[in-house]
Design a protein around this motif. Sequence first.
Motif, PDB file in Angstrom:
ATOM      1  N   GLY A  90      29.886  39.956   6.823  1.00 33.67           N
ATOM      2  CA  GLY A  90      29.397  38.581   6.747  1.00 33.67           C
ATOM      3  C   GLY A  90      28.335  38.222   7.769  1.00 33.67           C
ATOM      4  N   LEU A  91      27.924  39.175   8.598  1.00 35.33           N
ATOM      5  CA  LEU A  91      26.961  38.851   9.654  1.00 35.33           C
ATOM      6  C   LEU A  91      25.608  38.424   9.079  1.00 35.33           C
ATOM      7  N   GLY A  92      25.170  39.076   8.016  1.00 31.38           N
ATOM      8  CA  GLY A  92      23.902  38.679   7.387  1.00 31.38           C
ATOM      9  C   GLY A  92      23.938  37.235   6.907  1.00 31.38           C
ATOM     10  N   ALA A  93      25.049  36.856   6.304  1.00 28.65           N
ATOM     11  CA  ALA A  93      25.210  35.474   5.848  1.00 28.65           C
ATOM     12  C   ALA A  93      25.205  34.506   7.026  1.00 28.65           C
ATOM     13  N   LYS A  94      25.863  34.911   8.104  1.00 31.48           N
ATOM     14  CA  LYS A  94      25.933  34.056   9.289  1.00 31.48           C
ATOM     15  C   LYS A  94      24.551  33.857   9.912  1.00 31.48           C
ATOM     16  N   ILE A  95      23.773  34.947   9.979  1.00 29.31           N
ATOM     17  CA  ILE A  95      22.423  34.876  10.542  1.00 29.31           C
ATOM     18  C   ILE A  95      21.529  33.985   9.685  1.00 29.31           C
ATOM     19  N   THR A  96      21.531  34.229   8.373  1.00 31.06           N
ATOM     20  CA  THR A  96      20.644  33.440   7.512  1.00 31.06           C
ATOM     21  C   THR A  96      21.077  31.979   7.440  1.00 31.06           C
ATOM     22  N   ARG A  97      22.373  31.694   7.492  1.00 26.98           N
ATOM     23  CA  ARG A  97      22.849  30.302   7.493  1.00 26.98           C
ATOM     24  C   ARG A  97      22.454  29.600   8.781  1.00 26.98           C
ATOM     25  N   LEU A  99      19.886  30.239  10.663  1.00 28.04           N
ATOM     26  CA  LEU A  99      18.448  29.940  10.575  1.00 28.04           C
ATOM     27  C   LEU A  99      18.202  28.766   9.639  1.00 28.04           C
ATOM     28  N   GLY A 100      18.860  28.782   8.489  1.00 24.03           N
ATOM     29  CA  GLY A 100      18.695  27.686   7.528  1.00 24.03           C
ATOM     30  C   GLY A 100      19.126  26.347   8.101  1.00 24.03           C
ATOM     31  N   ASN A 101      20.258  26.326   8.775  1.00 22.43           N
ATOM     32  CA  ASN A 101      20.740  25.076   9.370  1.00 22.43           C
ATOM     33  C   ASN A 101      19.803  24.553  10.443  1.00 22.43           C
ATOM     34  N   ALA A 102      19.067  25.471  11.086  1.00 25.26           N
ATOM     35  CA  ALA A 102      18.108  25.058  12.120  1.00 25.26           C
ATOM     36  C   ALA A 102      16.749  24.700  11.516  1.00 25.26           C
ATOM     37  N   GLY A 103      16.638  24.797  10.190  1.00 22.44           N
ATOM     38  CA  GLY A 103      15.376  24.462   9.524  1.00 22.44           C
ATOM     39  C   GLY A 103      14.305  25.539   9.684  1.00 22.44           C
ATOM     40  N   ILE A 104      14.735  26.776   9.937  1.00 23.88           N
ATOM     41  CA  ILE A 104      13.794  27.882  10.140  1.00 23.88           C
ATOM     42  C   ILE A 104      13.729  28.716   8.868  1.00 23.88           C
ATOM     43  N   SER A 105      12.548  28.772   8.281  1.00 26.41           N
ATOM     44  CA  SER A 105      12.317  29.581   7.091  1.00 26.41           C
ATOM     45  C   SER A 105      11.660  30.886   7.520  1.00 26.41           C
ATOM     46  N   PHE A 106      12.137  32.002   6.998  1.00 29.80           N
ATOM     47  CA  PHE A 106      11.552  33.284   7.384  1.00 29.80           C
ATOM     48  C   PHE A 106      10.737  33.867   6.234  1.00 29.80           C
TER      49      PHE A 106
END
Length: 140
Positions: A90-97, A99-106
């Motif tokens: 689940g680490l990938g999900a945690k990382i992308t969430r 970033l998303g919650n911080a408003g950071i788009s990659f």
Amino acid sequence: MALKATSNEVWTATIDDRAGGAADVLEKLASAKVNLEMVFARRTPEQPGRGLMIVGPIKGRKAEQAALAAGLAKSGMMHGLRVEGGDKPGLGAKITRALGNAGISFRGLTAHAIGKKFVCNIALDSAEDAARAAAVLKKI
């Protein structure tokens, strides 16, 4: 184990989409003893016969000269962030969430697990986004 996030410069090149196209660039870097941590190459469907190569980091004057001679250039439009730490489900999900919650788009993300460790490279639009992402991810 906490996540370690490090910003790095991204270098890119347009390469020939043919057998050996990527090797032509990488061999020039290898001859100069450039030690890369990340290499990504793909075809560019919008440019038939061409491909994109992304590498990093390029450290030191000799390495920069070799990169330029190989057809690479610093990307002012893409900024890299290397994230590493202990692997867990689940680490990938945690990382992308996070970033998303911080408003950071990659722009792009690639991650690999080897044994109990992982490394993730994230491409972002600005140095500011990379710094914000590093701060967010160090808190996970």
